[in-house]
Motif scaffolding. Sequence first.
Motif, PDB file in Angstrom:
ATOM      1  N   CYS A 140       0.840  -1.202   0.000  1.00 34.26           N
ATOM      2  CA  CYS A 140       0.000   0.000   0.000  1.00 34.26           C
ATOM      3  C   CYS A 140       0.872   1.248   0.000  1.00 34.26           C
ATOM      4  N   VAL A 141       0.569   2.168  -0.901  1.00 31.27           N
ATOM      5  CA  VAL A 141       1.229   3.476  -0.940  1.00 31.27           C
ATOM      6  C   VAL A 141       0.132   4.522  -0.752  1.00 31.27           C
ATOM      7  N   HIS A 142       0.376   5.444   0.138  1.00 24.28           N
ATOM      8  CA  HIS A 142      -0.597   6.504   0.417  1.00 24.28           C
ATOM      9  C   HIS A 142      -1.052   7.156  -0.890  1.00 24.28           C
ATOM     10  N   LYS A 144      -1.552  10.067  -1.813  1.00 27.47           N
ATOM     11  CA  LYS A 144      -0.822  11.270  -2.246  1.00 27.47           C
ATOM     12  C   LYS A 144       0.564  10.960  -2.800  1.00 27.47           C
ATOM     13  N   LEU A 145       1.016   9.719  -2.651  1.00 30.46           N
ATOM     14  CA  LEU A 145       2.367   9.375  -3.143  1.00 30.46           C
ATOM     15  C   LEU A 145       2.327   8.393  -4.315  1.00 30.46           C
ATOM     16  N   ARG A 146       1.186   8.289  -4.949  1.00 27.34           N
ATOM     17  CA  ARG A 146       1.055   7.315  -6.044  1.00 27.34           C
ATOM     18  C   ARG A 146       1.829   7.745  -7.290  1.00 27.34           C
ATOM     19  N   SER A 147       2.143   6.735  -8.110  1.00 21.06           N
ATOM     20  CA  SER A 147       2.795   6.918  -9.419  1.00 21.06           C
ATOM     21  C   SER A 147       4.164   7.568  -9.330  1.00 21.06           C
ATOM     22  N   LYS A 148       4.834   7.411  -8.198  1.00 20.22           N
ATOM     23  CA  LYS A 148       6.190   7.965  -8.049  1.00 20.22           C
ATOM     24  C   LYS A 148       7.219   6.848  -7.958  1.00 20.22           C
ATOM     25  N   ARG A 149       6.848   5.635  -8.366  1.00 18.57           N
ATOM     26  CA  ARG A 149       7.757   4.487  -8.371  1.00 18.57           C
ATOM     27  C   ARG A 149       8.227   4.093  -6.971  1.00 18.57           C
ATOM     28  N   LEU A 150       7.379   4.331  -5.975  1.00 20.44           N
ATOM     29  CA  LEU A 150       7.710   3.855  -4.633  1.00 20.44           C
ATOM     30  C   LEU A 150       7.422   2.346  -4.503  1.00 20.44           C
ATOM     31  N   ALA A 151       6.389   1.877  -5.204  1.00 23.13           N
ATOM     32  CA  ALA A 151       6.019   0.458  -5.086  1.00 23.13           C
ATOM     33  C   ALA A 151       7.204  -0.465  -5.429  1.00 23.13           C
ATOM     34  N   PRO A 152       7.939  -0.218  -6.539  1.00 23.17           N
ATOM     35  CA  PRO A 152       9.082  -1.098  -6.812  1.00 23.17           C
ATOM     36  C   PRO A 152      10.131  -1.099  -5.692  1.00 23.17           C
TER      37      PRO A 152
HETATM   38 MG    MG Z   1       4.703   5.826  -5.885  1.00 29.69          MG
END
Ligand code: MG
Length: 389
Positions: A140-142, A144-152
């Motif tokens: 899960c990514v908050h 407000k922080l989506r689509s910033k490549r945090l998931a990888p």
């Molecule tokens: Mg992200």
Amino acid sequence: MRHKFWETQPVGQFEDTGDTSLPEGPIEPPTPLSEVKQEPYNLPNLYEWITCDIDSEETCAEVCNLLNHNYVEDDKNMFRFAYSKEFLRWALRPPGYCKSWHIGVRVKSSKKLVSFIAGVPARIRVRDNVVAMAEINFLCVHKKLRSKRLAPVMIKEVTRRVHLENIWQAAYTAGVVLPTPISSCLYWHRSLNPKKLIDIGFSRLGAGMTMSRTIKLYKLPDSTSTPGFRKMELHDVPAVTRLLRSYLNQFEAAPDFDENDVEHSFLPKENVVDSYVVESPESHKITDFCSFYSLPSSILGNQKYSILKAAHSFYNVATETPLLQLMNDVLIVAKQKDYDEFNALDVMQNVTFFEELKFVPLDGNLHYYLYNYRLRNALKPMELGLVLV
Ligand code: MG
Ligand code: NHW
């Protein structure tokens, strides 16, 4: 579609689909433990890694809060999964669980939790091989922080921590298509409280149906019909383990449960998991088993109702009682416990009772994946003996 991250990972790649010259099994060999990266992956400067102590009331509540505001929604954004602390504790602490696999990211300054991913250990048999794996869940990514490549980064960090425990394979499910599903399953759903489901926009009145005819259609008997049907108890663990092990043998991929796993996963826990057995009134043998877990959703923006109570079919084994009758009894107890609906995937032998018991298919698939383990061809849902919570 390009998958900039997934193309770099040891998973089945789309272009290899159907290439029967590739062997089944691990894609990459294990790295010597001394060569596994010792420090965590880099995060953008404002953020820091934490290991979430799920035993702590406060941390568990923070994880719940993150998930309950930012986890999975339906495609019309009307419902969002709402996990309870008790459910998370159950899901994240199976026998042999590893604290370091419960991973969070905080904002350094405010300490606000903004991302989470978790792994738990599991032995999963794939055809003839029992493989030590991690089951990965709750990514899960908050919002407000989506689509910033945090998931990888979350995925690489959990991979690193799993590797440090000398485990090299993982299993996970997702609603999205990634390289490459080992199986793609459908959810079916059975209304228990059709009036509420229609009121909240979860379902619609069928063509030519009135509300009162719909309520009558889904009405269930007040009590179960199978003699000896009762709640599972601690002393049933050995018999239930035997039933599950012999039943799950027939599937191409399934958990390799021992008694400790069965006690943890199936012993009834209020509002988390429910299990029932059939104890033969004559021989006192345990002949059948069924179970479901509880996964409510928040109903977003409805004045009258805030929670949709859903039961999810878990593992069922019928040896003496017809599966159809056993599942009808499960629907009856779920209704007694005030669930609004009952869900089941088309895995194992579930398709054999769907139509007769008035289940309907929901749209959207659930795809199953293995990390660092190749299968030559995708499995049919009925060849799959695996349900992840
Ligand atoms: Mg992200
Ligand atoms: S599936 C539920 C996942 N969670 C949600 O849907 C909650 C709501 N959504 C979010 O929080 C059950 C975000 O949208 C998430 C993505 C965090 C999903 N699995 O940061 P970016 C699980 O928890 C790829 C895997 O910009 P974002 C299972 C995507 O394809 N990958 O996206 C978890 C792209 O890569 P690509 C996913 O929207 C299994 C990249 O992430 C994914 O801000 C994890 C984009 O990243 C998903 N569900 O955040 C794998 N969703 O290559 C475990 C997106 O396509 C693997 N992506 O460019 C095994 C590890 C252990 C190995 C051990 C040996």
